[in-house]
Scaffold this active site. Structure first.
Site, PDB file in Angstrom:
ATOM      1  CG  ASP A  45      -2.082  -0.909   1.059  1.00  0.00           C
ATOM      2  OD1 ASP A  45      -2.312  -1.338  -0.081  1.00  0.00           O
ATOM      3  OD2 ASP A  45      -2.763  -1.206   2.063  1.00  0.00           O
ATOM      4  CG  LEU A  90     -12.847  -1.320  -0.738  1.00  0.00           C
ATOM      5  CD1 LEU A  90     -13.025  -2.160   0.512  1.00  0.00           C
ATOM      6  CD2 LEU A  90     -13.962  -0.282  -0.829  1.00  0.00           C
ATOM      7  CD  GLU A 120     -19.703  -5.431   4.855  1.00  0.00           C
ATOM      8  OE1 GLU A 120     -20.913  -5.518   5.109  1.00  0.00           O
ATOM      9  OE2 GLU A 120     -19.227  -5.632   3.723  1.00  0.00           O
ATOM     10  CE  LYS A 122      -9.789  -4.400   2.477  1.00  0.00           C
ATOM     11  NZ  LYS A 122      -9.104  -5.564   1.958  1.00  0.00           N
ATOM     12  CD  GLU A 182     -12.414 -10.611  -0.737  1.00  0.00           C
ATOM     13  OE1 GLU A 182     -13.206 -10.047  -1.523  1.00  0.00           O
ATOM     14  OE2 GLU A 182     -11.204 -10.534  -0.862  1.00  0.00           O
ATOM     15  CE  LYS A 318      -5.020  -3.218   4.221  1.00  0.00           C
ATOM     16  NZ  LYS A 318      -5.084  -4.282   3.279  1.00  0.00           N
ATOM     17  CB  CYS A 428      14.992 -39.439   9.627  1.00  0.00           C
ATOM     18  SG  CYS A 428      15.662 -40.826  10.533  1.00  0.00           S
ATOM     19  CB  CYS A 433      13.618 -42.560  13.117  1.00  0.00           C
ATOM     20  SG  CYS A 433      13.841 -40.974  13.924  1.00  0.00           S
TER      21      CYS A 433
HETATM   22  S1  IVH Z   1     -16.886  -3.931  -0.579  1.00  0.00           S
HETATM   23  C1  IVH Z   1     -16.171  -1.453  -4.791  1.00  0.00           C
HETATM   24  N1  IVH Z   1     -16.704  -5.404   1.560  1.00  0.00           N
HETATM   25  O1  IVH Z   1     -11.317  -6.028  -0.296  1.00  0.00           O
HETATM   26  C2  IVH Z   1     -15.556  -2.455  -3.932  1.00  0.00           C
HETATM   27  N2  IVH Z   1     -14.952  -5.544  -0.034  1.00  0.00           N
HETATM   28  O2  IVH Z   1      -9.092  -4.254  -0.741  1.00  0.00           O
HETATM   29  C3  IVH Z   1     -16.463  -2.771  -2.804  1.00  0.00           C
HETATM   30  N3  IVH Z   1     -13.201  -7.125   0.577  1.00  0.00           N
HETATM   31  O3  IVH Z   1     -12.090  -5.289  -3.629  1.00  0.00           O
HETATM   32  C4  IVH Z   1     -15.928  -3.823  -1.988  1.00  0.00           C
HETATM   33  N4  IVH Z   1     -14.086  -7.774   2.470  1.00  0.00           N
HETATM   34  O4  IVH Z   1     -12.415  -7.743  -2.768  1.00  0.00           O
HETATM   35  C5  IVH Z   1     -16.123  -5.055   0.408  1.00  0.00           C
HETATM   36  N5  IVH Z   1     -16.712  -6.638   3.514  1.00  0.00           N
HETATM   37  C6  IVH Z   1     -16.125  -6.316   2.359  1.00  0.00           C
HETATM   38  C7  IVH Z   1     -14.905  -6.862   1.941  1.00  0.00           C
HETATM   39  C8  IVH Z   1     -14.342  -6.449   0.738  1.00  0.00           C
HETATM   40  C9  IVH Z   1     -13.072  -7.920   1.636  1.00  0.00           C
HETATM   41  C10 IVH Z   1     -12.228  -7.053  -0.537  1.00  0.00           C
HETATM   42  C11 IVH Z   1     -12.844  -6.754  -1.877  1.00  0.00           C
HETATM   43  C12 IVH Z   1     -12.252  -5.442  -2.266  1.00  0.00           C
HETATM   44  C13 IVH Z   1     -10.951  -5.498  -1.540  1.00  0.00           C
HETATM   45  C14 IVH Z   1     -10.307  -4.152  -1.398  1.00  0.00           C
END
Ligand code: IVH
Length: 675
Positions: A45, A90, A120, A122, A182, A318, A428, A433
């Protein structure tokens, strides 16, 4: 003079940008294509951020094909699917201040309106796009470069929780419903797979995310199934609906939707809950690397719009991964069940993600070299999947010890170590053993194998180090006197252990096959083998071709079983266990009813069959001459369709396999059992 300075600045910016682009592209490839990244998300990042800032400062140098304009890496795969609606990523934030700056941007764009955010987890997994048409699953594709990805439908349909058919509801699931989610692997499954991979002598993936990514690319559907991928849906496209409400609807229809979603009416309220949310992550069964904060209203989302690679209506917050620092005390070598040697780092105990840790696997000699880790150095430790301690970097001590040298002898039995061709781990060569024997016995007596109560680690240590047990079969020749002669052994525990060993003689063939610890054979494949061959004798005599007939068994596993049955040590062991009277070794295959209506058919049952339990239904199939398979494969002849069928139903439809509804099945069974 001034002009020259400006030119200098521009040319060094250009150089740096080129450097960053090259590096980012390389890391994209490592992350998206090989699933074995070399740097953390944080480091990535920051590179991306530096590049973005340079592009902002020197727009004339910004390149159209810059990685800041797209997501991921293009995969050179044949089955590409174009994303009708591109998959965005994101923007990331790392501090409450950055989060408030996001909120300010949103507020100034939408004016004085009241609105809500959804917060929520990630999910730290692999992004996929799914298409449902009128409630019917059509395909799944990876993100790829955001515009087109690879078709991964076959692997995604191994996910048990993902319904392939959902009720068609007007305005919700009718027409084209684009879902995004995901794909991940649970922490528990990751830990189990890592253990197995280590045992087999291969290097496990670094974390659950990489395991999921690597698994999604596999061409072997059976192996993918065994890995147990999972999915959480977190976005949809093509519907005018507020997010929170729509996710509830999807959830009600049986979709595995991202859990722990919370609505907040201000960013300040999110801030006051950040700490608690971060702590909560440990209790999750999946890996998270932060939170996603999204505007709930689709109208406001539309107003806010999107940038090149990310929306303006959502942001990621993050978490920084938890790490601890400690001092390396020793590098020890562990010997596994198959004699594979694994170096382990022993360090001063430190508190990390809720527990105290003092050791971490170093996988193999190459990893020690890569880290250049030496006794006395300081190590930075992290937990993969919140479970497995890992050394992520080394801070060399001021006065360093010499590098670690791999010994050429086993630390336990002093036999020579050897490295098989193409393998990266030492093994081994000692047939007896102690360490390997210990690991084998522990597995044999474990809960899912022969379930021998009392045969825990310390007992096995005693038995093996005293020389009483050199092989699995020795267990069945132990006497009470011998056991009582062991230090710290009470008469009662000796008796109980003997009783448990005697009771294990009655265990089923499937437990016994699993207990043998044949490389690659887990509980499920052991069950399939037992069902298919019916007796140990038949399994011992099976050819590679016979073995491949079993649904989950491919060439590699077939060879593993075939070779095992012919290894002199295994032949001797099985003969001995036969003479000890183990039921699994003695019993002949039960005679099949030659007149059964399902004679010779390989049958899969899905859903519930009214009036029959799963075991009864399987028994009915066998009594009618068929054999049970745990999943649909090219070898399946018939699918029995019960109520609320799982993904096996769509697997069978896809493969054009004969389907028998449960009513017809019950009719057959009634007339067959009333003969
Ligand atoms: S919303 C327009 N919600 O994280 C994109 N993404 O680093 C909206 N991800 O591209 C995504 N958990 O693949 C959303 N609760 C969640 C997520 C999530 C994991 C992933 C997703 C996104 C990436 C960005």
């Amino acid at each position: 003079m001034k002009r020259r300075t400006h030119e200098n600045i521009v040319s060094s910016a250009k150089l740096r940008m080129q450097e960053l682009i090259d590096e980012i592209l390389r890391h994209n490839w490592l992350y998206y294509v090989t699933a074995r990244p070399e740097i953390s998300d944080h480091e990535y990042d920051f590179m991306l951020k530096e590049l973005m800032e340079l592009e902002k400062k020197f727009p004339e140098l910004a390149r159209q094909d810059s990685p800041t304009n797209k997501v991921g890496a293009t995969e050179k795969k044949s089955n590409q699917i174009k994303h009708e609606i591109p998959l965005l990523s994101l923007d990331n934030t790392y501090s409450p201040e950055e989060l408030m700056a996001f909120d300010n941007r949103v507020r100034s764009a939408v004016g004085n309106k009241n609105f809500k955010y959804v917060v929520e987890p990630k999910i730290d997994g692999v992004a996929v796009a799914l298409l449902y048409l009128d409630g019917q699953f059509k395909f799944a594709a990876t993100r790829g470069d955001g515009f087109a990805g690879e078709d991964v439908s076959s692997n995604v349909t191994t996910i048990k929780e993902l319904p392939l058919k959902i009720k068609r509801i007007k305005g919700v699931t009718d027409g084209a419903l684009h879902l995004r989610g995901e794909v991940y692997i649970s922490r528990e499954r990751f830990a189990k797979l890592s253990e197995q991979m280590t045992e087999e002598g291969s290097v496990p993936f670094a974390n659950p995310r990489n395991t999921a990514a690597g698994t999604l690319k596999l061409m072997a559907r059976e192996e993918v199934k065994r890995r147990e991928l999972k999915i959480f849906i977190h976005s949809f496209a093509g519907r005018d609906s507020d997010y929170f409400k729509f996710m509830m609807k999807l959830e009600k229809l049986g979709m595995p939707v991202v859990p722990n979603r919370i609505l907040y009416d201000s960013a300040e309220k999110i801030l006051t809950n950040l700490k608690r949310k971060e702590e909560e992550k440990r209790s999750y069964l999946f890996d998270t690397d932060g939170l996603v904060i999204k505007v709930d209203s689709y109208r406001l989302r539309r107003e806010l719009g999107e940038k090149a690679r990310s929306p303006r209506w959502a942001i990621a917050y993050k978490f920084s991964p938890e790490t601890a620092e400690s001092k390396l005390l020793a590098i020890e070598l562990q010997v596994g069940r198959t004699g594979v040697i694994t170096p382990v780092a022993k360090f001063e105990p430190v508190h990390l993600s809720g527990t105290t840790v003092s050791s971490a696997t170093l996988h193999n000699e190459d990893e020690i070299k890569r880290l250049d880790i030496r006794v006395g150095d300081y190590v930075v430790v992290q937990k993969a999947g919140e479970i497995i301690p890992q050394i992520i970097s080394v801070k060399p001590a001021e006065k360093r010890n010499p590098p670690f040298v791999m010994p050429n002898k086993c630390p336990v039995c002093f036999s020579l170590l050897e490295k098989e061709e193409g393998k990266i781990k030492w093994k081994c060569t000692g047939v007896n053993c102690i360490a390997a024997v210990r690991a084998k016995i522990l597995h044999f007596g474990s809960r899912k194998a022969m379930e021998i109560d009392g045969l825990g680690e310390s007992m096995v240590d005693e038995l093996v180090s005293s020389g009483l047990v050199k092989n699995i079969s020795d267990l069945y020749f132990l006497s009470a006197d011998q056991l009582i002669s062991l230090p710290r052994m009470a008469e009662k525990s000796a008796k109980n252990l003997l009783k448990a060993i005697a009771a294990s003689k009655e265990k089923s063939l499937e437990r016994f096959i699993f207990a043998l610890g044949i490389s690659g054979i887990g509980e499920t494949t052991a069950r399939d083998l037992a069902n298919e061959f019916g007796s140990l004798k038949a399994l011992r005599e099976a050819s590679i071709e016979d073995l491949i007939q079993v649904s989950e068994i491919g060439e590699i596993l077939a060879k593993s079983v075939y070779d095992f049955m012919r290894e002199p040590a295994a032949v001797d062991l099985l003969d001995k266990l036969h003479s000890c009277g183990l039921k699994a070794c003695i019993e002949e295959k039960k005679r099949e009813d030659v007149n059964g209506p399902l004679l010779g058919k390989k049958v899969v049952v899905t859903g519930s069959i009214p009036g029959l339990s799963r075991t009864e239904a399987e028994e009915a199939v066998r009594k009618m001459g068929g054999s049970i398979q745990s999943s649909v494969s090219g070898k399946t002849n018939l699918l029995v369709l019960g109520n609320e069928p799982g993904s096996k139903y769509s697997d069978a439809l896809k493969r054009g396999i004969e389907i028998m509804e449960y009513g017809r099945f019950l009719e057959l069974w009634n007339s067959h059992s009333n003969r």
